[in-house]
Design an enzyme around this catalytic site. Structure first.
Site, PDB file in Angstrom:
ATOM      1  N   ASN A  11      -4.913 -10.010   2.209  1.00 34.50           N
ATOM      2  CA  ASN A  11      -5.271  -8.647   2.636  1.00 34.50           C
ATOM      3  C   ASN A  11      -6.799  -8.591   2.626  1.00 34.50           C
ATOM      4  O   ASN A  11      -7.423  -8.417   1.582  1.00 34.50           O
ATOM      5  CB  ASN A  11      -4.663  -7.621   1.675  1.00 34.50           C
ATOM      6  CG  ASN A  11      -4.832  -6.196   2.166  1.00 34.50           C
ATOM      7  OD1 ASN A  11      -5.681  -5.908   2.999  1.00 34.50           O
ATOM      8  ND2 ASN A  11      -4.028  -5.295   1.630  1.00 34.50           N
ATOM      9  N   ARG A  91      -2.179  -9.172   6.352  1.00 34.24           N
ATOM     10  CA  ARG A  91      -2.122  -7.761   6.733  1.00 34.24           C
ATOM     11  C   ARG A  91      -3.136  -7.546   7.853  1.00 34.24           C
ATOM     12  O   ARG A  91      -4.326  -7.778   7.682  1.00 34.24           O
ATOM     13  CB  ARG A  91      -2.466  -6.861   5.549  1.00 34.24           C
ATOM     14  CG  ARG A  91      -2.440  -5.378   5.926  1.00 34.24           C
ATOM     15  CD  ARG A  91      -3.144  -4.525   4.916  1.00 34.24           C
ATOM     16  NE  ARG A  91      -3.165  -3.116   5.335  1.00 34.24           N
ATOM     17  CZ  ARG A  91      -4.068  -2.235   4.937  1.00 34.24           C
ATOM     18  NH1 ARG A  91      -5.022  -2.597   4.101  1.00 34.24           N
ATOM     19  NH2 ARG A  91      -4.022  -0.993   5.368  1.00 34.24           N
ATOM     20  N   HIS A 179      -1.032   2.115   7.553  1.00 33.55           N
ATOM     21  CA  HIS A 179      -0.351   1.999   6.250  1.00 33.55           C
ATOM     22  C   HIS A 179       1.134   1.681   6.428  1.00 33.55           C
ATOM     23  O   HIS A 179       1.957   1.963   5.551  1.00 33.55           O
ATOM     24  CB  HIS A 179      -0.514   3.276   5.411  1.00 33.55           C
ATOM     25  CG  HIS A 179      -1.912   3.505   4.940  1.00 33.55           C
ATOM     26  ND1 HIS A 179      -2.536   4.731   5.043  1.00 33.55           N
ATOM     27  CD2 HIS A 179      -2.825   2.676   4.382  1.00 33.55           C
ATOM     28  CE1 HIS A 179      -3.758   4.653   4.563  1.00 33.55           C
ATOM     29  NE2 HIS A 179      -3.967   3.417   4.162  1.00 33.55           N
ATOM     30  N   ARG A 235     -14.120   8.385   4.623  1.00 39.22           N
ATOM     31  CA  ARG A 235     -13.820   8.692   6.026  1.00 39.22           C
ATOM     32  C   ARG A 235     -13.573  10.182   6.183  1.00 39.22           C
ATOM     33  O   ARG A 235     -12.979  10.825   5.312  1.00 39.22           O
ATOM     34  CB  ARG A 235     -12.596   7.904   6.493  1.00 39.22           C
ATOM     35  CG  ARG A 235     -12.846   6.410   6.607  1.00 39.22           C
ATOM     36  CD  ARG A 235     -11.570   5.671   6.971  1.00 39.22           C
ATOM     37  NE  ARG A 235     -11.254   4.673   5.960  1.00 39.22           N
ATOM     38  CZ  ARG A 235     -10.097   4.023   5.876  1.00 39.22           C
ATOM     39  NH1 ARG A 235      -9.142   4.264   6.764  1.00 39.22           N
ATOM     40  NH2 ARG A 235      -9.888   3.132   4.927  1.00 39.22           N
ATOM     41  N   GLY A 326      -2.039   8.403  -5.241  1.00 38.07           N
ATOM     42  CA  GLY A 326      -0.688   8.953  -5.308  1.00 38.07           C
ATOM     43  C   GLY A 326       0.088   8.497  -6.529  1.00 38.07           C
ATOM     44  O   GLY A 326       0.861   9.271  -7.110  1.00 38.07           O
ATOM     45  N   GLU A 375       2.626  -3.765  -0.670  1.00 35.41           N
ATOM     46  CA  GLU A 375       2.380  -4.296   0.673  1.00 35.41           C
ATOM     47  C   GLU A 375       2.454  -5.816   0.698  1.00 35.41           C
ATOM     48  O   GLU A 375       2.913  -6.412   1.681  1.00 35.41           O
ATOM     49  CB  GLU A 375       1.011  -3.820   1.163  1.00 35.41           C
ATOM     50  CG  GLU A 375       0.941  -2.315   1.395  1.00 35.41           C
ATOM     51  CD  GLU A 375      -0.479  -1.802   1.522  1.00 35.41           C
ATOM     52  OE1 GLU A 375      -0.786  -1.195   2.558  1.00 35.41           O
ATOM     53  OE2 GLU A 375      -1.264  -2.003   0.581  1.00 35.41           O
TER      54      GLU A 375
END
Length: 394
Positions: A11, A91, A179, A235, A326, A375
């Site tokens: 990644n 990824r 995502h 961002r 989260g 992931e």
């Protein structure tokens, strides 16, 4: 009997490379190691590798570029006596309009990725560099591109099409969503693969949400690139396009300056004027009004997105939090959910601080869950599925 395959998952970011090694076969899935090469391009970098919670190596060294960093990763794995992998999975944030399904990497795929840089300018250069570095060190090992956009291919055109002239749609200007590997993993963890109406909130330095109906994505907050949608670490998220016109006409911004502003200087960092890191802001919020406002705007942005995605789904059965914020920031989950009681989200303040996945009260019309994402495992699964057999590889 099918053989066990060792998969290296990469990644790659602009200044770091996270990696993990998995063994997959008939007996199941096992993570053998994980690590990262960090601070690439800075005066002193860091390379660490661990097995479970046991450190194998952790040292400082110069990582001048991605090729150099990946060579250090490969050397560390060899030094720790990990076998040369059977395949390498990457990824890939976006394959642009040409590639939206996970696939083996060949010359054509690599060329298409180079032609798609504008669809993910923050991410694709490093991801392409990682593919090229693996080719240089292990030229015979197959590589698999795992696209974050793949999960979102079920979004209907009414949601994916942007309100622009139709010729731009045919040029690939549309909502892609990101995502996806995280969302795909969360769906695999939910009962009956997310049967019913689910919103998944992947909240980290990059943040997005997806509306999922019976396991299929129906809409998501990010758009053409990973810059849009929610307020993020650095961002901006969604903006009135007139803001960009103002900056160009009144301030003389060019494309490079706009890119730096929107992707590196905005979001939580821009609002707080001190940090884009949520943990840092939470520590400052009692004494710094700007830090407190950044947190408030993040939660407000998330609540608006939940309301909009509930409208897409026509209701909601469950809300799932994942990603670094989260999963770990109970205060943010509370700030997002508490004002949504009127929409059926009844968060339990005690459960929200605890280790159990369900953080809603027993009578809540909407189930609220915290599910750690993975992931890397999704990359390993797709790589294992797509690798050619030994006969095909010969």
């Amino acid at each position: 009997m099918a053989a066990i395959r060792h998969i290296l998952c990469l990644n790659s970011g602009s200044s770091s490379i996270k990696f993990a090694v998995f063994a997959l076969g008939p007996a199941g899935e096992e993570k053998l190691a994980e690590g990262a090469a960090e601070r690439i391009g800075q005066s002193i970098g860091r390379l660490w590798l661990q097995r479970g919670q046991d450190p194998i190596t952790d040292r400082q060294l110069v990582l001048s570029h991605h090729q150099n960093a990946l060579e250090a990763v490969f050397a560390a794995l060899t030094e720790a006596r990990y076998a040369t992998p059977d395949g390498v999975g990457h990824r890939i944030v976006s394959g642009g309009p040409r590639h939206q399904a996970h696939c083996l990497v060949d010359t054509q795929v690599l060329g298409d990725l180079r032609a798609s840089l504008r669809f993910a300018p923050l991410h694709l250069p490093a991801e392409i560099a990682a593919i090229e570095a693996v080719q240089a060190v292990w030229p015979g090992i197959p590589q698999v591109a795992c696209f974050d956009t793949a999960f979102h291919q079920s979004i209907p055109e009414v949601a994916a099409r942007l309100p622009l002239p139709r010729n731009l749609w045919h040029e690939g200007v549309r909502k892609y969503g990101f995502h996806g590997l995280s969302y795909e993993y969360i769906v695999s963890r939910l009962p009956n693969h997310a049967a019913g109406k689910t919103i998944i909130a992947h909240l980290g330095n990059g943040a997005s949400m997806a509306a999922v109906h019976n396991g299929q994505c129906r809409d998501t907050t990010m758009g053409l690139t990973p810059t849009g949608g929610l307020v993020m670490g650095t961002r901006s998220g969604d903006l009135d396009p007139g803001v960009l016109l103002y900056l160009m006409e009144e301030k003389g911004y060019n494309a490079a300056q706009l890119e730096r502003l929107l992707n590196h200087l905005s979001g939580l960092l821009g609002i707080s004027a001190c940090s884009g890191d949520m943990q840092t802001l939470l520590g400052l919020r009692n004494d710094d009004a700007h830090a407190a406002q950044a947190i408030e705007m993040f939660a407000y942005s998330a609540r608006k997105a939940i309301g909009g995605l509930m409208a897409v789904l026509g209701g909601l059965d469950r809300l799932v939090f994942t990603g670094g914020i989260g999963e770990h920031a109970a205060a943010i989950r509370w700030a997002i959910c508490r004002p949504l009681r009127g929409l059926g989200l009844e968060i339990d303040p005690i459960a929200n601080e605890g280790p159990e996945p369900c953080i809603s009260v027993a009578h809540s019309p909407v189930e609220i869950l915290v599910v750690p994402t993975n992931e890397d495992l999704m990359i390993a699964r797709h790589c294992h599925r797509l690798l050619p057999t030994r006969e095909q590889h010969r």
